[in-house]
Scaffold this motif. Sequence first.
Motif, PDB file in Angstrom:
ATOM      1  N   MET A 116       0.839  -1.200   0.000  1.00 23.22           N
ATOM      2  CA  MET A 116       0.000   0.000   0.000  1.00 23.22           C
ATOM      3  C   MET A 116       0.874   1.250   0.000  1.00 23.22           C
ATOM      4  SD  MET A 116      -2.472   1.554   2.940  1.00 23.22           S
ATOM      5  CE  MET A 116      -1.085   2.520   3.545  1.00 23.22           C
ATOM      6  N   GLY A 117       0.488   2.233  -0.770  1.00 23.69           N
ATOM      7  CA  GLY A 117       1.207   3.498  -0.777  1.00 23.69           C
ATOM      8  C   GLY A 117       0.355   4.591  -1.368  1.00 23.69           C
ATOM      9  N   LEU A 118       0.959   5.747  -1.528  1.00 25.95           N
ATOM     10  CA  LEU A 118       0.313   6.872  -2.194  1.00 25.95           C
ATOM     11  C   LEU A 118       0.730   6.839  -3.658  1.00 25.95           C
ATOM     12  CD1 LEU A 118       1.022   9.545   0.558  1.00 25.95           C
ATOM     13  CD2 LEU A 118      -1.169   8.410   0.092  1.00 25.95           C
ATOM     14  N   PHE A 119      -0.233   6.693  -4.548  1.00 29.25           N
ATOM     15  CA  PHE A 119       0.063   6.540  -5.974  1.00 29.25           C
ATOM     16  C   PHE A 119       0.377   7.926  -6.550  1.00 29.25           C
ATOM     17  CE2 PHE A 119      -1.587   4.281 -10.087  1.00 29.25           C
ATOM     18  CZ  PHE A 119      -0.295   4.339 -10.599  1.00 29.25           C
ATOM     19  N   ASP A 120       1.684   8.304  -6.474  1.00 24.70           N
ATOM     20  CA  ASP A 120       2.081   9.679  -6.761  1.00 24.70           C
ATOM     21  C   ASP A 120       2.723   9.902  -8.120  1.00 24.70           C
ATOM     22  OD1 ASP A 120       1.124  10.664  -4.388  1.00 24.70           O
ATOM     23  OD2 ASP A 120       3.043  10.560  -3.331  1.00 24.70           O
ATOM     24  N   THR A 121       3.304   8.877  -8.721  1.00 25.22           N
ATOM     25  CA  THR A 121       3.903   9.035 -10.053  1.00 25.22           C
ATOM     26  C   THR A 121       3.522   7.827 -10.903  1.00 25.22           C
ATOM     27  OG1 THR A 121       5.982   7.974  -9.390  1.00 25.22           O
ATOM     28  CG2 THR A 121       5.846  10.375  -9.157  1.00 25.22           C
ATOM     29  N   PRO A 122       3.546   7.950 -12.242  1.00 23.31           N
ATOM     30  CA  PRO A 122       3.098   6.857 -13.107  1.00 23.31           C
ATOM     31  C   PRO A 122       3.915   5.582 -12.900  1.00 23.31           C
ATOM     32  CG  PRO A 122       3.325   8.895 -14.355  1.00 23.31           C
ATOM     33  CD  PRO A 122       3.930   9.159 -13.018  1.00 23.31           C
ATOM     34  N   TRP A 123       3.261   4.465 -13.102  1.00 24.04           N
ATOM     35  CA  TRP A 123       3.905   3.151 -13.073  1.00 24.04           C
ATOM     36  C   TRP A 123       3.352   2.321 -14.217  1.00 24.04           C
ATOM     37  CZ3 TRP A 123       2.444  -1.988 -10.845  1.00 24.04           C
ATOM     38  CH2 TRP A 123       3.535  -2.850 -10.736  1.00 24.04           C
ATOM     39  N   LEU A 124       4.226   1.814 -15.068  1.00 22.11           N
ATOM     40  CA  LEU A 124       3.832   1.011 -16.233  1.00 22.11           C
ATOM     41  C   LEU A 124       2.874   1.778 -17.137  1.00 22.11           C
ATOM     42  CD1 LEU A 124       3.300  -2.466 -14.521  1.00 22.11           C
ATOM     43  CD2 LEU A 124       5.364  -1.582 -15.627  1.00 22.11           C
ATOM     44  N   GLY A 125       2.993   3.100 -17.135  1.00 21.54           N
ATOM     45  CA  GLY A 125       2.107   3.908 -17.952  1.00 21.54           C
ATOM     46  C   GLY A 125       0.754   4.182 -17.336  1.00 21.54           C
ATOM     47  N   ILE A 126       0.522   3.698 -16.111  1.00 18.88           N
ATOM     48  CA  ILE A 126      -0.743   3.937 -15.412  1.00 18.88           C
ATOM     49  C   ILE A 126      -0.634   5.292 -14.715  1.00 18.88           C
ATOM     50  CG2 ILE A 126      -2.396   3.056 -13.729  1.00 18.88           C
ATOM     51  CD1 ILE A 126      -0.979   0.298 -14.057  1.00 18.88           C
ATOM     52  N   ALA A 127      -1.568   6.182 -15.005  1.00 22.48           N
ATOM     53  CA  ALA A 127      -1.511   7.532 -14.445  1.00 22.48           C
ATOM     54  C   ALA A 127      -1.792   7.508 -12.945  1.00 22.48           C
ATOM     55  CB  ALA A 127      -2.510   8.437 -15.146  1.00 22.48           C
ATOM     56  N   PRO A 128      -1.041   8.282 -12.155  1.00 23.59           N
ATOM     57  CA  PRO A 128      -1.231   8.292 -10.703  1.00 23.59           C
ATOM     58  C   PRO A 128      -2.504   9.009 -10.289  1.00 23.59           C
ATOM     59  CG  PRO A 128       0.355   9.961 -11.315  1.00 23.59           C
ATOM     60  CD  PRO A 128       0.026   9.205 -12.577  1.00 23.59           C
ATOM     61  N   THR A 129      -2.917   8.732  -9.065  1.00 17.03           N
ATOM     62  CA  THR A 129      -4.134   9.347  -8.517  1.00 17.03           C
ATOM     63  C   THR A 129      -3.844  10.290  -7.364  1.00 17.03           C
ATOM     64  OG1 THR A 129      -4.455   7.559  -6.918  1.00 17.03           O
ATOM     65  CG2 THR A 129      -5.450   7.266  -9.104  1.00 17.03           C
ATOM     66  N   GLY A 130      -2.654  10.195  -6.778  1.00 18.78           N
ATOM     67  CA  GLY A 130      -2.364  10.956  -5.573  1.00 18.78           C
ATOM     68  C   GLY A 130      -3.078  10.417  -4.342  1.00 18.78           C
ATOM     69  N   LYS A 131      -3.734   9.278  -4.479  1.00 14.70           N
ATOM     70  CA  LYS A 131      -4.505   8.677  -3.392  1.00 14.70           C
ATOM     71  C   LYS A 131      -3.881   7.340  -2.978  1.00 14.70           C
ATOM     72  CE  LYS A 131      -8.779  10.630  -5.289  1.00 14.70           C
ATOM     73  NZ  LYS A 131     -10.133  10.318  -5.824  1.00 14.70           N
ATOM     74  N   MET A 132      -4.397   6.796  -1.886  1.00  6.89           N
ATOM     75  CA  MET A 132      -3.977   5.458  -1.485  1.00  6.89           C
ATOM     76  C   MET A 132      -4.252   4.452  -2.600  1.00  6.89           C
ATOM     77  SD  MET A 132      -5.552   5.336   2.377  1.00  6.89           S
ATOM     78  CE  MET A 132      -5.085   3.620   2.647  1.00  6.89           C
ATOM     79  N   ALA A 133      -3.319   3.514  -2.758  1.00  5.88           N
ATOM     80  CA  ALA A 133      -3.508   2.438  -3.727  1.00  5.88           C
ATOM     81  C   ALA A 133      -2.935   1.160  -3.138  1.00  5.88           C
ATOM     82  CB  ALA A 133      -2.828   2.772  -5.046  1.00  5.88           C
ATOM     83  N   PHE A 134      -3.540   0.045  -3.511  1.00  7.42           N
ATOM     84  CA  PHE A 134      -3.152  -1.261  -2.986  1.00  7.42           C
ATOM     85  C   PHE A 134      -2.763  -2.167  -4.147  1.00  7.42           C
ATOM     86  CE2 PHE A 134      -5.810   0.578   0.208  1.00  7.42           C
ATOM     87  CZ  PHE A 134      -5.426   0.034   1.430  1.00  7.42           C
TER      88      PHE A 134
END
Length: 333
Positions: free
Chosen positions: A98-116
Motif C-alpha cells: 500500500m502506498g500513495l500513488f504519486d507518479t506513473p507506473w507502467l504507464g498507469i496515471a497516478p491518482t495521488g490517493k492510497m492504492a493497494f
Amino acid sequence: MNFQKEKELVRRCYAAADSADPSDIGTILAEFVSPDWQWRGFHPFNELTGPQDVADQFWAPLRHSLTRMQRRMDVFMAGLNETDGFESTWVVSMGHLMGLFDTPWLGIAPTGKMAFLRYCEFNRVADGKIVETAMYFDIPHLMMQAGLNPFPPQTAAHLVQPGPMTHDGLLFEAQPVEEGDKTLASINAMIGDLGTWQLGLPLEEELARTWNDDMIWWGPAGIGATYTIERYAKQHSGPFRAAFTDRSKTNHLCRMAEGHYGGFFGWPNFTARHTGGFMGMPASDTPGEMRVIDIYRRDGEKLAENWIFIDLLHFWKTQGVDILDRMQRVPRT
C-alpha cells in the motif's frame, strides 16, 4: 523442521528493503539474496536475475510510484516443497503493498490517493540466502483503482481483498507438523479432483468433495471474488471450464503447507486453448499460459478460503491482446 531461520531471513529482508531509499534497494537486497537470484514476476517483468536487476526493473520504479509504501501481510508461512520430494524450503507471504500513488507506473496515471497492489511471494531459501523467488501481483486491480477498466464486466465481485476470516494467517511461530500435512492433503485432494475437468460428477458435487459450502474464492481483478460453492460454480468455475479446452496437466514448481495454510505456484501452472467468452474475449487457436499462485486456508478436513493470482496480462498477450498498451491509450474515468 520449524523453518524459523528461513522465516527470520525473509522478515529481515523485508524490513531492510521496505524501509530503504529506492536507490539503495539493490545493495540492501544483495545482503539477503544470492548473486544469481532467480526472480519471476508477472508481465511485463517476467524473469530477472540478481539483486540489482530486480531492484532497477521492479522495486525502485514501484517505490517511486507508491510513495510511503507499507507491506501489509495477511499470510506468512514456510514449508518443504512437495514437488521436489520435500527437499527445498520455501517462505511465502501474501497481502498488499500500500502506498500513495504519486507518479506513473507502467504507464498507469497516478491518482495521488492510497492504492493497494495485491501480491503473493514464494521465496526459496538455501544456505542462508534467498535463491529463487516468484513474486506475483495484480496489476489490473491497480488499474481499476486508477479509474481504468482493462476488461469487460467480470462475472464476480472484486474489492481490496481482506485476509483470512480467522485472522490467524501470520505464522511467525512454528506450527504443528500434522496440521500442515492435513492442509497439504486437502490441497492435493482438490487438485486430484480437478484433473483435466473430467471427474464426471456435476460441478457442485465435485467441489463439495474438497470445499466447505461457505468457501470464498478471492479471484484476481477481471474475474473477481465469489462466495459459496453454488455461486463459485456459477460465477467462475463453470464459465471458466466452458471457455477452455485442451487443458494441460498441472505443473507446479512449488507446493507446500504449514498449519492451516498452504499453496502453490507454476510458471506456467498449465496451458489451455480459449474457445471464446472468457472475460468477454474472442476465441483463439493459440494455447494460452496460466501463471498462477493459489493460497488456501483449511477449516476442518476441507478448504475454506482461496486467494488467487493469475497473470492475466501475460495470458492475454499470448492471445494477441496487449492490455497494458491498450490501457495507456484509454482516458481515465
